[in-house]
Design an enzyme around this catalytic site. Sequence first.
Site, PDB file in Angstrom:
ATOM      1  N   LYS A   1      47.436  79.981 -30.284  1.00 19.47           N
ATOM      2  CA  LYS A   1      47.505  81.245 -29.551  1.00 19.47           C
ATOM      3  C   LYS A   1      48.343  81.013 -28.302  1.00 19.47           C
ATOM      4  O   LYS A   1      48.715  79.886 -27.991  1.00 19.47           O
ATOM      5  CB  LYS A   1      46.119  81.756 -29.171  1.00 19.47           C
ATOM      6  CG  LYS A   1      45.274  80.740 -28.392  1.00 19.47           C
ATOM      7  CD  LYS A   1      43.879  81.280 -28.124  1.00 19.47           C
ATOM      8  CE  LYS A   1      42.999  81.234 -29.339  1.00 19.47           C
ATOM      9  NZ  LYS A   1      42.629  82.552 -29.855  1.00 19.47           N
ATOM     10  N   ARG A   2      48.638  82.096 -27.595  1.00 17.54           N
ATOM     11  CA  ARG A   2      49.362  81.977 -26.328  1.00 17.54           C
ATOM     12  C   ARG A   2      48.635  80.993 -25.409  1.00 17.54           C
ATOM     13  O   ARG A   2      47.414  80.977 -25.341  1.00 17.54           O
ATOM     14  CB  ARG A   2      49.433  83.362 -25.686  1.00 17.54           C
ATOM     15  CG  ARG A   2      50.169  83.439 -24.371  1.00 17.54           C
ATOM     16  CD  ARG A   2      50.501  84.898 -24.057  1.00 17.54           C
ATOM     17  NE  ARG A   2      49.321  85.763 -24.141  1.00 17.54           N
ATOM     18  CZ  ARG A   2      48.554  86.073 -23.093  1.00 17.54           C
ATOM     19  NH1 ARG A   2      48.818  85.577 -21.904  1.00 17.54           N
ATOM     20  NH2 ARG A   2      47.519  86.894 -23.229  1.00 17.54           N
TER      21      ARG A   2
ATOM     22  N   LYS B   1      42.124  86.585 -38.345  1.00  9.88           N
ATOM     23  CA  LYS B   1      42.963  85.952 -39.372  1.00  9.88           C
ATOM     24  C   LYS B   1      42.279  84.712 -39.937  1.00  9.88           C
ATOM     25  O   LYS B   1      42.262  84.485 -41.156  1.00  9.88           O
ATOM     26  CB  LYS B   1      44.331  85.599 -38.780  1.00  9.88           C
ATOM     27  CG  LYS B   1      45.135  86.820 -38.355  1.00  9.88           C
ATOM     28  CD  LYS B   1      46.291  86.462 -37.425  1.00  9.88           C
ATOM     29  CE  LYS B   1      46.921  87.727 -36.850  1.00  9.88           C
ATOM     30  NZ  LYS B   1      47.903  87.451 -35.789  1.00  9.88           N
TER      31      LYS B   1
ATOM     32  N   LYS C   1      42.316  81.314 -21.988  1.00  6.12           N
ATOM     33  CA  LYS C   1      42.073  80.995 -23.399  1.00  6.12           C
ATOM     34  C   LYS C   1      41.531  79.572 -23.567  1.00  6.12           C
ATOM     35  O   LYS C   1      41.042  79.206 -24.621  1.00  6.12           O
ATOM     36  CB  LYS C   1      43.352  81.189 -24.214  1.00  6.12           C
ATOM     37  CG  LYS C   1      43.765  82.658 -24.298  1.00  6.12           C
ATOM     38  CD  LYS C   1      45.043  82.837 -25.080  1.00  6.12           C
ATOM     39  CE  LYS C   1      45.510  84.284 -25.123  1.00  6.12           C
ATOM     40  NZ  LYS C   1      44.704  85.154 -25.995  1.00  6.12           N
TER      41      LYS C   1
ATOM     42  N   HIS D   1      45.398  96.646 -23.521  1.00  3.78           N
ATOM     43  CA  HIS D   1      45.194  95.409 -24.279  1.00  3.78           C
ATOM     44  C   HIS D   1      44.634  94.260 -23.452  1.00  3.78           C
ATOM     45  O   HIS D   1      44.328  93.208 -24.004  1.00  3.78           O
ATOM     46  CB  HIS D   1      46.511  94.947 -24.925  1.00  3.78           C
ATOM     47  CG  HIS D   1      46.923  95.756 -26.111  1.00  3.78           C
ATOM     48  ND1 HIS D   1      46.408  95.544 -27.369  1.00  3.78           N
ATOM     49  CD2 HIS D   1      47.782  96.798 -26.224  1.00  3.78           C
ATOM     50  CE1 HIS D   1      46.953  96.410 -28.212  1.00  3.78           C
ATOM     51  NE2 HIS D   1      47.788  97.175 -27.549  1.00  3.78           N
TER      52      HIS D   1
ATOM     53  N   THR E   1      43.134  88.662 -32.222  1.00  4.99           N
ATOM     54  CA  THR E   1      43.320  88.953 -33.645  1.00  4.99           C
ATOM     55  C   THR E   1      43.417  87.659 -34.441  1.00  4.99           C
ATOM     56  O   THR E   1      43.163  87.664 -35.651  1.00  4.99           O
ATOM     57  CB  THR E   1      44.577  89.814 -33.893  1.00  4.99           C
ATOM     58  OG1 THR E   1      45.715  89.197 -33.275  1.00  4.99           O
ATOM     59  CG2 THR E   1      44.389  91.220 -33.353  1.00  4.99           C
TER      60      THR E   1
END
Length: 518
Positions: free
Chosen positions: A256-257, A368, A262, A65, A364
Amino acid sequence: QDIVRRHLQQYGDLGSLPDKVAIQLNDTHPAISVAELMRILVDDNGIKWADAWKITKGTFGYTNHTLLPEALESWPVALLERLLPRHMQIIYQINADVLTEARSRAKFNDQQIAAVSLIDEHGGRRVRMGQLAFVGSHSINGVSALHTELMKQTVFADLHKLYPDRINNKTNGITPRRWLMQCNPGLTRLITERIGPDFLDDIDKLKQLGAHAEDPGFQKQFAEVKLANKQRLARLIKERVNVAVDAEALFDVQIKRIHEYKRQLLNIIHAVALYDEIRAHPERDWVPRVKVFAGKAAPSYWNAKLIIKLINDVARVINNDPAVRGLLKVVFLPNYNVSLAEVIVPAADLSEQISTAGMEASGTGNMKFMANGAVTIGTMDGANVEMHKEVGKDNIIIFGLTAEEVEDKRARSEVPRTAIDTSPRLREALESIASGVFSPDDPNRYRDLIGGLYDHDWFMVARDFDAYHAAQATVDGLWQDKARWGAMAIRNTASVGFFSSDRTIRQYAADIWNVPTS
């Protein structure tokens, strides 16, 4: 142990285990399972080593992942020898077989042997659990097309040379039952009225919605559903953090995390730059914008925690400055979880998928938001690459360095200071953060965080800033053209079918587990 017990009860012979059982390793965390199955087969059931190894590889599949080193776990040899001595013996034997094969069949040199070894000899001996999962599985898959190719080129490059037929791709998916039908019943009803209910069972039927993207009447209905969802989120924001936001504004969302790759930091620096521009040029026709953040950081991840603090500090200043006239609001919603996401996702106009290219395995959240009619602003990273293909280049906003360009800049050790010095808006935003404008109680709070952008900028925040700022200006122009934005939003929903977990699981079943899907 339970799987083996039940299999023996039903079939009486473990030779058929790979034909009846599939165990999928979800990332590297459960990799010790490979040694455990070998122990059960060899020690408890008296199966010869070579036969047991064939059964084990036939039974296991491994989904990787992430390419981040901290997720490709390594466990201290001393710890395993003390707690699981038999498993450590088995790992040594597996390693001996792999290295012998690498030397004799593939003619690996010493450097390649060290790279594929299950034991890392550098800085204390550790078991590489990612390598164990790889060699103990017949299938190793990434979770987006880009991620899978990068696996072959980076973390598993030498193992891929040794076993070139094992790595394959299975792009992630989301379940439309939760992320469209349950969390957005208003949109689900509208789609049903327009194209019928067949998409509820076959999400690929959503493609039919694309034919209605330019219909002004349908655009109006689509926008009304979105506004109702935004009003619901606005109420929640008021309840949770006591910030009043205008539901008519552009809802710009990154949930998100919290991780440096990110790049929530890039987003909040843009907020500071936008804040400066609004105050400097009040005469311009600014698009009202609400930046919504949510997410959690690992307990010991200092910089991630500091970025959360920065977002809240910037929010406090901007939200209480009358000079902004409510044109910009910044909100961090605490205690992020799926229930909160189910309120935020249907309300998003703009989906922030701005990871450093080459570092996001798939994502993901991007899918969404897409399902719920948000337009994506993002880099060519993870599943964004496939989203770009599915929705078309005119319905997604792409910016920034590619994975190859990121790698090139890192390899050449380029100094990021040049990017900062040549961008006045970036330089001013960084200086205001570093000097304590947003943290008067502790002026040095963000000095080191910002200093890191000058020194190395591993995550390309400074070097992607101008491209990101320009992309956000493009967003403003698109948002002001309501018909264009409405068509883009509808086409995003219409194009999400490929990213359904139904498709993903069908591919796992057919390609890895050998399970009939019809």
